[in-house]
Design an enzyme around this catalytic site. Structure first.
Site, short mmCIF file in Angstrom:
data_model
loop_
_atom_site.label_atom_id
_atom_site.label_comp_id
_atom_site.label_asym_id
_atom_site.label_seq_id
_atom_site.Cartn_x
_atom_site.Cartn_y
_atom_site.Cartn_z
N ASN A 1 0.84 -1.19 0.00
CA ASN A 1 0.00 0.00 0.00
C ASN A 1 0.88 1.25 0.00
OD1 ASN A 1 -1.57 2.25 1.00
ND2 ASN A 1 -3.17 0.78 1.52
N ASP B 1 -0.23 4.48 0.03
CA ASP B 1 -0.96 5.68 0.46
C ASP B 1 -0.07 6.70 1.16
OD1 ASP B 1 -3.23 4.43 -0.49
OD2 ASP B 1 -4.13 4.09 1.47
N HIS B 2 0.79 6.22 2.04
CA HIS B 2 1.49 7.17 2.91
C HIS B 2 2.73 7.78 2.27
CE1 HIS B 2 -1.41 6.75 5.98
NE2 HIS B 2 -1.31 5.43 5.92
N HIS C 1 -5.66 3.66 -1.77
CA HIS C 1 -6.98 4.01 -1.26
C HIS C 1 -7.29 5.44 -1.67
CE1 HIS C 1 -9.75 4.36 2.57
NE2 HIS C 1 -10.37 4.73 1.45
N ARG D 1 -9.50 8.19 -1.09
CA ARG D 1 -10.51 8.64 -0.12
C ARG D 1 -11.34 9.79 -0.68
NH1 ARG D 1 -10.53 7.90 5.43
NH2 ARG D 1 -9.14 6.27 6.18
N ARG E 1 -7.05 12.81 0.95
CA ARG E 1 -6.02 13.22 1.91
C ARG E 1 -4.65 12.67 1.55
NH1 ARG E 1 -7.85 10.22 7.41
NH2 ARG E 1 -9.77 11.33 6.86
N HIS E 2 -4.60 11.60 0.79
CA HIS E 2 -3.29 11.10 0.34
C HIS E 2 -3.32 10.80 -1.16
CE1 HIS E 2 -5.39 7.38 1.43
NE2 HIS E 2 -5.20 7.58 2.73
N GLU F 1 -8.70 0.65 -3.37
CA GLU F 1 -9.53 0.72 -2.17
C GLU F 1 -10.38 1.98 -2.22
OE1 GLU F 1 -7.07 -1.62 1.33
OE2 GLU F 1 -7.14 0.58 1.35
N THR G 1 -7.17 6.50 10.20
CA THR G 1 -7.01 5.37 9.28
C THR G 1 -8.28 4.55 9.36
OG1 THR G 1 -5.58 3.51 8.64
CG2 THR G 1 -5.90 3.89 11.01
N THR G 2 -8.42 3.57 8.50
CA THR G 2 -9.65 2.79 8.45
C THR G 2 -9.88 2.07 9.78
OG1 THR G 2 -9.33 2.47 6.08
CG2 THR G 2 -10.93 1.03 7.18
N GLU H 1 -11.13 -9.32 2.76
CA GLU H 1 -9.87 -8.98 3.41
C GLU H 1 -10.17 -8.79 4.89
OE1 GLU H 1 -6.32 -5.61 3.49
OE2 GLU H 1 -7.45 -5.94 1.63
N HIS I 1 -3.87 -4.53 7.66
CA HIS I 1 -3.99 -3.45 8.66
C HIS I 1 -3.12 -3.73 9.89
CE1 HIS I 1 -6.05 0.34 9.53
NE2 HIS I 1 -5.87 0.02 10.79
N GLY J 1 1.12 -1.51 4.29
CA GLY J 1 1.53 -0.21 3.81
C GLY J 1 2.26 0.65 4.81
N HIS J 2 1.55 1.11 5.85
CA HIS J 2 2.11 2.12 6.75
C HIS J 2 3.45 1.69 7.34
CE1 HIS J 2 2.40 4.40 10.59
NE2 HIS J 2 2.00 5.38 9.81
#
Length: 252
Positions: free
Chosen positions: A12, A14-15, A48, A50, A54-55, A75, A105-106, A156, A199, A221-222
């Site tokens: 992931n 995203d970040h 993702h 959103r 935001r990212h 996502e 986060t989710t 998932e 996650h 990801g993170h």
């Protein structure tokens, strides 16, 4: 070709976009991170989009679809806007997640059981367009069974609670949560669903999750983006891949 018992790793990105957007600049580039992840052994890329952007941004999705040679897992929330974007791009996979503007986060999984009719109608055109539709859910049997009923191809499982309990030293509770995740994965596989997990996964907790035999893919990801600050993105992914393989008895 991967062996049947080898887990796929989705990275992931995203970040990377979070860091870019903090300065309002063009760097770091999420596409560059995705291509580095491919080279390091990622089997897919997750992004993702959103509602508040935001990212990941719309332009990132366009760039990823144009350049990736591995599948994109898109996502998104189950909204008309996101459905239209997914149908325009037709990514390999569309993973539906709950989304609240105020969350960092989710948080938790999608409540499929309480929204079956709408979600069934929502995913029908995505399935017809050739996208593999996934539901990001907890291990509650009701959510797993509802996901199968509405025609999802994948679930998932949200492993965030297990990750948090383990990190906070609540080992007995973590073991109970891990047992519930194992049972959920088994039930999902019996229902004909492909089973993924994600996650909060780190080097410290990934092997116990990766050892669940029904799992076909982990999305991480993170932690990987954070670890890349210290050892680089490629080596961070390679180490995660090594630990996942060890959990499956495939590495040395």
């Amino acid at each position: 070709m991967h062996r049947a018992d080898k887990l796929r790793l989705g990275v992931n990105i995203d970040h990377v976009a979070t860091v870019r957007n903090a300065r309002g600049s063009l760097w770091p580039d999420p596409l560059r991170a995705a291509l580095l992840a491919e080279t390091a052994g990622a089997d897919g890329i997750t992004a993702h989009l959103r509602e508040d952007r935001r990212h990941i941004r719309d332009s990132d999705i366009e760039a990823l679809m144009a350049a990736l040679t591995v599948p994109l897992n898109f996502e998104c929330a189950a909204t008309p806007e996101m459905q239209a974007i997914a149908l325009r791009h037709r990514p390999h996979a569309v993973c539906l997640v709950p989304e609240k503007r105020e969350e960092r986060t989710t948080e938790g999984g999608l409540d499929v059981a309480s929204d079956q009719n709408r979600l069934s109608d929502f995913i029908a055109p995505l399935r017809e367009a050739g996208c593999r539709v996934s539901m990001f859910i907890g291990h509650d049997p009701r959510q797993i069974e509802a996901s199968a009923r509405i025609g999802a191809a994948v679930v998932e499982l949200h492993v965030g609670l297990y990750s948090e309990l383990l990190a906070e030293g609540h080992h007995a509770l973590a073991e109970r949560e891990l047992a519930a995740l194992r049972a959920g994965a088994e039930l999902a596989a019996e229902a004909g669903l492909e089973v993924h997990a994600g996650h909060g996964l780190t080097y410290e907790n990934v092997e116990s999750i990766a050892a669940i035999p029904e799992l076909a893919e982990l999305n991480i990801g993170h932690f990987l983006i954070g670890e890349a600050i210290f050892r680089g993105l490629g080596p961070s992914i390679e180490e995660m891949r090594r630990r996942m393989d060890l959990a499956r008895g495939l590495g040395g």
